[in-house]
Enzyme design. Structure first.
Site, PDB file in Angstrom:
ATOM      1  N   TYR A 142      34.683  30.812  39.901  1.00  0.00           N
ATOM      2  CA  TYR A 142      34.931  32.100  40.550  1.00  0.00           C
ATOM      3  C   TYR A 142      36.421  32.200  40.864  1.00  0.00           C
ATOM      4  O   TYR A 142      37.014  31.263  41.383  1.00  0.00           O
ATOM      5  CB  TYR A 142      34.127  32.193  41.849  1.00  0.00           C
ATOM      6  CG  TYR A 142      34.340  33.478  42.616  1.00  0.00           C
ATOM      7  CD1 TYR A 142      33.899  34.704  42.108  1.00  0.00           C
ATOM      8  CD2 TYR A 142      34.976  33.473  43.860  1.00  0.00           C
ATOM      9  CE1 TYR A 142      34.073  35.880  42.817  1.00  0.00           C
ATOM     10  CE2 TYR A 142      35.154  34.654  44.576  1.00  0.00           C
ATOM     11  CZ  TYR A 142      34.700  35.856  44.057  1.00  0.00           C
ATOM     12  OH  TYR A 142      34.873  37.021  44.760  1.00  0.00           O
ATOM     13  N   ASP A 237      43.367  27.222  39.936  1.00  0.00           N
ATOM     14  CA  ASP A 237      42.957  28.046  41.068  1.00  0.00           C
ATOM     15  C   ASP A 237      42.607  27.084  42.200  1.00  0.00           C
ATOM     16  O   ASP A 237      41.510  26.520  42.236  1.00  0.00           O
ATOM     17  CB  ASP A 237      41.768  28.927  40.690  1.00  0.00           C
ATOM     18  CG  ASP A 237      41.368  29.860  41.828  1.00  0.00           C
ATOM     19  OD1 ASP A 237      41.829  29.629  42.971  1.00  0.00           O
ATOM     20  OD2 ASP A 237      40.596  30.800  41.578  1.00  0.00           O
ATOM     21  N   LYS A 265      42.526  31.044  51.340  1.00  0.00           N
ATOM     22  CA  LYS A 265      41.764  30.290  52.351  1.00  0.00           C
ATOM     23  C   LYS A 265      42.677  29.463  53.272  1.00  0.00           C
ATOM     24  O   LYS A 265      43.267  30.022  54.170  1.00  0.00           O
ATOM     25  CB  LYS A 265      40.661  29.485  51.646  1.00  0.00           C
ATOM     26  CG  LYS A 265      39.735  30.467  50.891  1.00  0.00           C
ATOM     27  CD  LYS A 265      38.458  29.934  50.324  1.00  0.00           C
ATOM     28  CE  LYS A 265      37.597  31.093  49.823  1.00  0.00           C
ATOM     29  NZ  LYS A 265      37.300  31.119  48.405  1.00  0.00           N
TER      30      LYS A 265
HETATM   31  C1  LIG Z   1      37.418  32.381  47.486  1.00  0.00           C
HETATM   32  C2  LIG Z   1      38.000  32.181  46.135  1.00  0.00           C
HETATM   33  C3  LIG Z   1      38.767  33.168  45.504  1.00  0.00           C
HETATM   34  C4  LIG Z   1      38.926  34.549  46.083  1.00  0.00           C
HETATM   35  O1  LIG Z   1      39.615  34.559  47.285  1.00  0.00           O
HETATM   36  P1  LIG Z   1      39.414  35.825  48.268  1.00  0.00           P
HETATM   37  O2  LIG Z   1      40.381  35.539  49.370  1.00  0.00           O
HETATM   38  O3  LIG Z   1      38.000  35.831  48.681  1.00  0.00           O
HETATM   39  O4  LIG Z   1      39.790  37.032  47.497  1.00  0.00           O
HETATM   40  C5  LIG Z   1      39.381  32.859  44.307  1.00  0.00           C
HETATM   41  N1  LIG Z   1      39.241  31.643  43.750  1.00  0.00           N
HETATM   42  C6  LIG Z   1      38.487  30.671  44.307  1.00  0.00           C
HETATM   43  C7  LIG Z   1      38.404  29.344  43.651  1.00  0.00           C
HETATM   44  C8  LIG Z   1      37.828  30.921  45.511  1.00  0.00           C
HETATM   45  O5  LIG Z   1      37.045  29.981  46.040  1.00  0.00           O
END
Ligand SMILES: *Cc1c(COP(=O)(O)O)cnc(C)c1O
Length: 425
Positions: A142, A237, A265
């Site tokens: 994701y 990511d 985060k």
């Molecule tokens: C949570 C998440 C996102 C998206 O971040 P948001 O602040 O919710 O837009 C993207 N990549 C990873 C791996 C994530 O866990």
């Protein structure tokens, strides 16, 4: 007293599904979501006054535990100077200098407001830098909810059972190629079929949005080598892994240097912050010095930057926090693994450091297809059992359990006792 059920009744009238982010709705576990009133240390309290030991941690950011005094006090002070200027500030220079001097593979960084934005912008940069259009992502990874990343995405998309979202034009999705996690051949095949067209490979270096799935030995190394050979950028990511698996994220923990990194985060300390960074040659293609456009009215907001900066300084200044997180992870997840074996539960557990997932499938989970073999009904029973006893897990089989530095051994042992009771039933 207001109850969660009453609030949900009101919420669904005015907010689609009653929530501002789908997984919060508890749909896959068949309950009314608990409305949270406050949080402190490893605990959250709902509006009815029930206390839960929290294994969500706002989905990762609260690595120091909730309501950290240093972060809170700095934020309160920052509020007294104004909420937003929409102008350059000394604080933005300081946090950028701090990250660039403490994370070896980050030479320049740009702040945004979410992980979604960070990924969207980093991929635009990768395309602008390479002059190529196609992006390789992995099924079950994701990367936020931008159009081109809502293809075979994990997280809430997975729980909802919707592989792709309505409203994403075919034209947006057609340049997103999907490979199989932990399968280098699947990536090599995409490079062979699309010679000279792939701008970047984006990967969760530890997948944490189809449950936690570790990179097999050699997988990340293989991606690095393939990208080098093919002139594509490797994008890690690190929205979950960054500042968690080690201060330098998965890149540090596994010793692989990506070309671009996305953060979210933890970097915001609980405020809406994302960021992307990497080598200065690439980053200087960004506007206003370069041709790749990206902007944000509230990017680098002084309150958000304050929260993030203080949390990062706490983490960097106290390497023993990572030792504690790793120990706590070993105690909890190692303990669960032991119980699963002892009670011959048809489950498997994946974990690294302070994140992990118990999958309700007896087979190893190494990719999206194997994650999906999980018995989500059994997970829902487990979730409800734990919630009743005061343990807040993520309400989905396909999310991680997050440990904070405030989860002490006693709290972890209580968790293990509850899990044992569940397994005995
Ligand atoms: C949570 C998440 C996102 C998206 O971040 P948001 O602040 O919710 O837009 C993207 N990549 C990873 C791996 C994530 O866990």
């Amino acid at each position: 007293m207001t109850t969660s059920a009453e609030l949900m009744e009101r919420a669904v009238q005015v907010i689609p599904g009653g929530v501002n982010s789908p997984v919060r709705a508890y749909r896959s576990v068949g309950l009314t979501p608990r409305f949270i009133e406050r949080a402190d240390g490893p605990y959250v309290w709902d509006v009815e006054g029930n206390r839960y030991l929290d294994y969500i941690g706002s989905w990762g950011p609260m690595i120091l535990g909730h309501n950290n005094p240093a972060v809170r006090e700095a934020v309160v002070k920052a509020c007294e100077r104004g909420m937003s200027f929409g102008a350059a500030t000394e604080l933005e220079v300081e946090i950028a200098e701090f990250i660039c001097s403490t994370v070896p593979h980050i030479e320049m960084i740009r702040m945004v407001n979410s992980g979604t934005e960070a990924v969207m912008s980093a991929l635009r940069l990768a395309r602008g830098f390479t002059g190529r259009d196609k992006i390789v992502k992995f099924a079950g990874n994701y990367h936020g909810h931008s159009d081109c990343m809502l293809v075979a995405a994990g997280s809430g998309v997975m729980t909802a059972g919707v592989p792709d979202s309505a409203g994403v034009p075919a034209g947006c999705a057609q340049d997103t190629l999907t490979a199989t996690y932990n399968n280098l051949d699947s990536v090599r095949a995409l490079f062979d079929e699309n010679p000279g067209q792939i701008a970047a490979v984006i990967v969760e270096p530890v997948a944490a949005n189809m449950g936690v799935v570790l990179p097999a030995p050699g997988f990340l190394e293989g991606l690095r080598a393939l990208c080098d050979e093919q002139g594509a950028l490797l994008v890690f990511d690190e929205v979950i892994c960054g500042f968690r698996l080690a201060y330098g994220g998965a890149a540090e923990r596994f010793g692989i240097t990506p070309d671009l990194v996305t953060y979210g985060k933890i970097i915001g300390g609980g405020m809406p912050v994302g960021a992307f960074g990497g080598h200065h040659d690439i980053m200087e293609r960004m506007a206003p010095v370069g041709p790749v456009y990206q902007a944000g009215t509230l990017s680098g907001n002084p309150i958000a930057m304050t929260a993030g900066f203080v949390q990062l300084k706490e983490l960097h200044g106290h390497p023993e926090i990572y030792d504690r997180l790793n120990q706590a992870g070993e105690r909890l997840f190692g303990g669960i693994a032991h119980l699963l074996e002892q009670y011959e539960a048809p489950c498997t557990i994946n974990h690294v450091g302070s994140i992990g997932s118990t999958f309700f499938t007896p087979d190893p989970v190494t990719d999206y297809a194997s994650a999906k073999t999980s018995d989500t009904e059994a997970f829902a029973r487990y979730f409800r059992f734990m919630l009743d006893r005061g343990f807040a897990l993520a309400p989905s089989q396909f999310e991680a359990m997050f440990i904070s530095a405030m989860h002490d051994d006693a709290a972890i042992d209580e968790t293990l006792d509850a899990i044992e009771t569940f397994l005995k039933m």
